[in-house]
Design an enzyme around this catalytic site. Structure first.
Site, PDB file in Angstrom:
ATOM      1  N   GLU A  41       0.706  -1.289  -0.042  1.00 28.22           N
ATOM      2  CA  GLU A  41       0.048  -0.030   0.294  1.00 28.22           C
ATOM      3  C   GLU A  41       0.894   1.313   0.160  1.00 28.22           C
ATOM      4  O   GLU A  41       1.977   1.330   0.590  1.00 28.22           O
ATOM      5  CB  GLU A  41      -1.046   0.010   1.238  1.00 28.22           C
ATOM      6  CG  GLU A  41      -1.552   1.221   1.564  1.00 28.22           C
ATOM      7  CD  GLU A  41      -2.627   1.280   2.649  1.00 28.22           C
ATOM      8  OE1 GLU A  41      -3.643   1.863   2.529  1.00 28.22           O
ATOM      9  OE2 GLU A  41      -2.055   0.587   3.769  1.00 28.22           O
ATOM     10  N   LYS A 113      -9.891   1.536  -2.209  1.00 26.47           N
ATOM     11  CA  LYS A 113      -9.924   0.826  -0.906  1.00 26.47           C
ATOM     12  C   LYS A 113     -11.253   1.439  -0.255  1.00 26.47           C
ATOM     13  O   LYS A 113     -11.574   2.611  -0.441  1.00 26.47           O
ATOM     14  CB  LYS A 113      -8.952   1.686   0.208  1.00 26.47           C
ATOM     15  CG  LYS A 113      -8.825   1.243   1.338  1.00 26.47           C
ATOM     16  CD  LYS A 113      -7.556   1.750   2.115  1.00 26.47           C
ATOM     17  CE  LYS A 113      -7.334   1.302   3.672  1.00 26.47           C
ATOM     18  NZ  LYS A 113      -6.262   1.741   4.481  1.00 26.47           N
ATOM     19  N   CYS A 154      -5.155  -3.243   2.999  1.00 21.34           N
ATOM     20  CA  CYS A 154      -4.986  -2.934   4.149  1.00 21.34           C
ATOM     21  C   CYS A 154      -6.109  -3.331   5.244  1.00 21.34           C
ATOM     22  O   CYS A 154      -6.556  -4.366   5.515  1.00 21.34           O
ATOM     23  CB  CYS A 154      -4.143  -1.654   4.465  1.00 21.34           C
ATOM     24  SG  CYS A 154      -3.286  -1.372   5.981  1.00 21.34           S
TER      25      CYS A 154
END
Length: 275
Positions: A41, A113, A154
């Site tokens: 990331e 995300k 994440c």
């Protein structure tokens, strides 16, 4: 067996330096015969000083890290999952966006995300990702040399419904690039990622940031490759660098035959009885 590579970085505040690190890793992975390489990331910029970072965050079409990675992928003849970049949206907010790039440099998929990290930690650290970033609104599965791959980033790893949607859509591999804090990493990183691989019966690749970064933050490292049984094939510890593992696509079928949990899953629609 298919060889894959994972890049573990200590990304800084200079996109040009970060691009050079990624290009060198892609070149090496290509020379080593990997079919695909995975990066963490925020591979292009990691800077918690929002005012300073804003001057380096540009539109996708203008991002020089993305250009450099696409060129490196084509030169090395290797697929790349660029874990994510910070990119400027037309409305002025930012996106935390990952890319899957094929061996001729074409972008095959994008994923923004979906779950944003807003939290106050016992250590005194405070993170408000939603203060600058807009959340994505759709899961993504993309075809790769390793089979259909489900994308996440994440904090997404804490939401199993996302991973169920990805495997329901046919994902045979999960990718979880991350920039995990050290306290939460030590407590939850291995446990959550092994659980996501086990419950789906798929390989999982998690390329991670590591070490103390130029902006002062510290990340956990321990980039992982996990097989469908939950066995850790690669744990990179805390040092930056590049790691390799051989993955066997047949392993998924073997594990799913032994424990056919996906066939037994039920969609719970009835009202819950609270006794």
């Amino acid at each position: 067996m298919t060889k894959i590579a994972v890049v573990q970085t200590t990304t800084g505040i200079d996109p040009a330096e970060n691009a050079a690190t990624l290009v060198a890793a892609i070149d090496e992975a290509g020379r080593e015969g990997a079919a695909m390489v995975f990066t963490p990331e925020m591979s292009g910029l990691l800077d918690r000083d929002r005012a300073r970072a804003a001057s380096s965050i540009v539109r996708e079409a203008d991002d020089r890290v993305l250009v450099a990675v696409r060129e490196a992928a084509a030169r090395a003849g290797i697929w790349v999952h660029l874990g994510s970049l910070a990119l400027r949206r037309p409305d002025g907010r930012f996106s935390n966006r990952s890319f899957v790039i094929d061996a001729v440099g074409n972008i095959r998929a994008r994923y923004d995300k979906m779950h944003l990290f807003d939290v106050d930690l016992p250590t005194g650290e405070s993170w408000r990702e939603s203060a600058s970033y807009a959340a994505g609104d759709r899961p993504v599965v993309v075809g790769t040399p390793l089979g259909p791959m489900g994308l996440s980033i994440c904090y997404d790893m804490r939401f199993p419904d996302l991973f169920r949607a990805l495997t329901d859509a046919g994902a045979q591999l999960l990718s979880v690039p991350a920039s995990f804090t050290r306290p939460t990493g030590a407590a939850h990183w291995h446990i959550l990622l092994r659980a996501r691989a086990i419950e789906a019966g798929v390989h999982l690749v998690a390329a991670a940031q590591t070490g103390v970064h130029p902006d002062g933050r510290a990340t956990y490292g321990h980039s992982l490759i996990i097989d469908p049984w939950g066995e850790v094939l690669l744990d990179m510890g805390e040092a930056p660098g590049i790691g390799y593992a051989e993955v066997d696509p047949a392993r998924m079928q073997d594990v799913r035959a032994r424990i056919p949990a996906l066939k037994h899953r039920r969609v719970v629609t009835a009202p819950i009885v609270i006794a």
